[in-house]
Design a protein around this motif. Structure first.
Motif, PDB file in Angstrom:
ATOM      1  N   GLU A   1      -2.688   2.219  12.488  1.00 12.55           N
ATOM      2  CA  GLU A   1      -2.108   1.874  13.780  1.00 12.55           C
ATOM      3  C   GLU A   1      -1.260   0.624  13.615  1.00 12.55           C
ATOM      4  O   GLU A   1      -1.703  -0.360  13.013  1.00 12.55           O
ATOM      5  CB  GLU A   1      -3.200   1.621  14.825  1.00 12.55           C
ATOM      6  N   CYS A   2      -0.050   0.653  14.131  1.00 12.44           N
ATOM      7  CA  CYS A   2       0.833  -0.505  14.080  1.00 12.44           C
ATOM      8  C   CYS A   2       0.394  -1.488  15.157  1.00 12.44           C
ATOM      9  O   CYS A   2       0.282  -1.126  16.331  1.00 12.44           O
ATOM     10  CB  CYS A   2       2.274  -0.081  14.314  1.00 12.44           C
TER      11      CYS A   2
ATOM     12  N   ASN B   1       8.879  -3.772   9.819  1.00 11.98           N
ATOM     13  CA  ASN B   1       8.766  -5.231   9.839  1.00 11.98           C
ATOM     14  C   ASN B   1       8.066  -5.799   8.604  1.00 11.98           C
ATOM     15  O   ASN B   1       7.605  -6.933   8.612  1.00 11.98           O
ATOM     16  CB  ASN B   1       8.037  -5.687  11.113  1.00 11.98           C
ATOM     17  N   ASP B   2       7.997  -4.984   7.547  1.00 12.30           N
ATOM     18  CA  ASP B   2       7.390  -5.449   6.288  1.00 12.30           C
ATOM     19  C   ASP B   2       5.931  -5.861   6.432  1.00 12.30           C
ATOM     20  O   ASP B   2       5.415  -6.630   5.644  1.00 12.30           O
ATOM     21  CB  ASP B   2       8.184  -6.623   5.688  1.00 12.30           C
TER      22      ASP B   2
ATOM     23  N   CYS C   1       4.873   2.331   1.810  1.00 13.48           N
ATOM     24  CA  CYS C   1       3.534   2.355   1.229  1.00 13.48           C
ATOM     25  C   CYS C   1       3.356   1.205   0.234  1.00 13.48           C
ATOM     26  O   CYS C   1       4.132   1.055  -0.710  1.00 13.48           O
ATOM     27  CB  CYS C   1       3.311   3.707   0.541  1.00 13.48           C
ATOM     28  N   GLU C   2       2.344   0.411   0.478  1.00 16.01           N
ATOM     29  CA  GLU C   2       2.084  -0.762  -0.354  1.00 16.01           C
ATOM     30  C   GLU C   2       1.713  -0.365  -1.788  1.00 16.01           C
ATOM     31  O   GLU C   2       2.108  -1.028  -2.749  1.00 16.01           O
ATOM     32  CB  GLU C   2       0.940  -1.561   0.284  1.00 16.01           C
TER      33      GLU C   2
ATOM     34  N   GLY D   1      -2.281  -0.761   2.227  1.00 16.42           N
ATOM     35  CA  GLY D   1      -1.751  -0.539   3.568  1.00 16.42           C
ATOM     36  C   GLY D   1      -0.463   0.262   3.597  1.00 16.42           C
ATOM     37  O   GLY D   1       0.118   0.598   2.568  1.00 16.42           O
ATOM     38  N   GLN D   2      -0.066   0.581   4.799  1.00 19.12           N
ATOM     39  CA  GLN D   2       1.236   1.212   5.023  1.00 19.12           C
ATOM     40  C   GLN D   2       1.931   0.495   6.168  1.00 19.12           C
ATOM     41  O   GLN D   2       1.290  -0.043   7.057  1.00 19.12           O
ATOM     42  CB  GLN D   2       1.071   2.706   5.343  1.00 19.12           C
ATOM     43  N   ALA D   3       3.257   0.500   6.107  1.00 17.66           N
ATOM     44  CA  ALA D   3       4.039  -0.167   7.141  1.00 17.66           C
ATOM     45  C   ALA D   3       4.466   0.838   8.208  1.00 17.66           C
ATOM     46  O   ALA D   3       4.459   2.044   7.983  1.00 17.66           O
ATOM     47  CB  ALA D   3       5.270  -0.821   6.520  1.00 17.66           C
TER      48      ALA D   3
END
Ligand SMILES: [Zn+2]
Ligand SMILES: [Zn+2]
Length: 174
Positions: A63-64, A107-108, A163-164, A99-101
């Motif tokens: 969730e952002c 927004n990095d 994707c980190e 994590g994923q953005a």
């Protein structure tokens, strides 16, 4: 949907699987910790100390925090570093979720994944099998569930730029 990163879910399940299911039946005291910056690099010194790596690919939800958009991904990397200190009768596992953005916000910011209980159990089950094999020399018994559960839901194609784990070059293999 469980899009929050909940370390206690991992800790509780870890302890439960050790105590109730006797996943590691060797009288060593295994503990789980979190390290949010570890990598899969194993130095010579690490190797000498018996450090091992297991990179698990799981289904997770995000969730952002900024726009509250939610999404699911079948390629969430959970990286475990583990070692047995047989001299001290204990073993340590450190875990890092990747994590994923948010595609909308760009927004990095990498948001950490949430997992359902059964995904946590399946990840830890595989980790314990690795530990039994690599730390205790047990035969690798046929994987009971070869990751099948992770494909029941359709997800959009993996977006590497968000994707980190991809950024660090350690994402799930195709
Ligand atoms: Zn967003
Ligand atoms: Zn990736």
């Amino acid at each position: 949907m469980s899009a929050d990163w909940v370390p206690s879910l991992w800790l509780d399940t870890f302890v439960e699987m050790l105590n109730e299911d006797n996943e590691l039946d060797y009288d060593d005291n295994w503990t789980l910790n979190f390290n949010y910056s570890q990598t899969d690099t194993v130095t010579k010194e690490d190797r000498r100390r018996g450090m091992k790596i297991y990179s698990h690919c799981a289904f997770g939800d995000f969730e952002c925090e900024s726009c509250l958009k939610t999404w699911s991904s079948a390629k969430v990397v959970v990286l475990f570093r583990y070692r047995l200190r047989s001299d001290a009768d204990r073993g340590t596992v450190t875990m890092r979720p990747f994590g994923q953005a948010c595609r909308r916000c760009q927004n990095d910011q990498y948001y950490l994944p949430g997992f359902t209980q059964d995904k946590v159990e399946s990840a830890l089950g595989k980790l314990f099998a690795k530990i039994r094999k690599n730390c205790y020399g047990e035969e690798d018994d046929e994987e009971q569930d070869s990751g099948s559960g992770d494909f029941e839901k359709k997800t959009k194609p993996h977006e590497k730029s968000l994707c980190e784990a991809c950024k660090m070059g350690i994402c799930c293999q195709d």
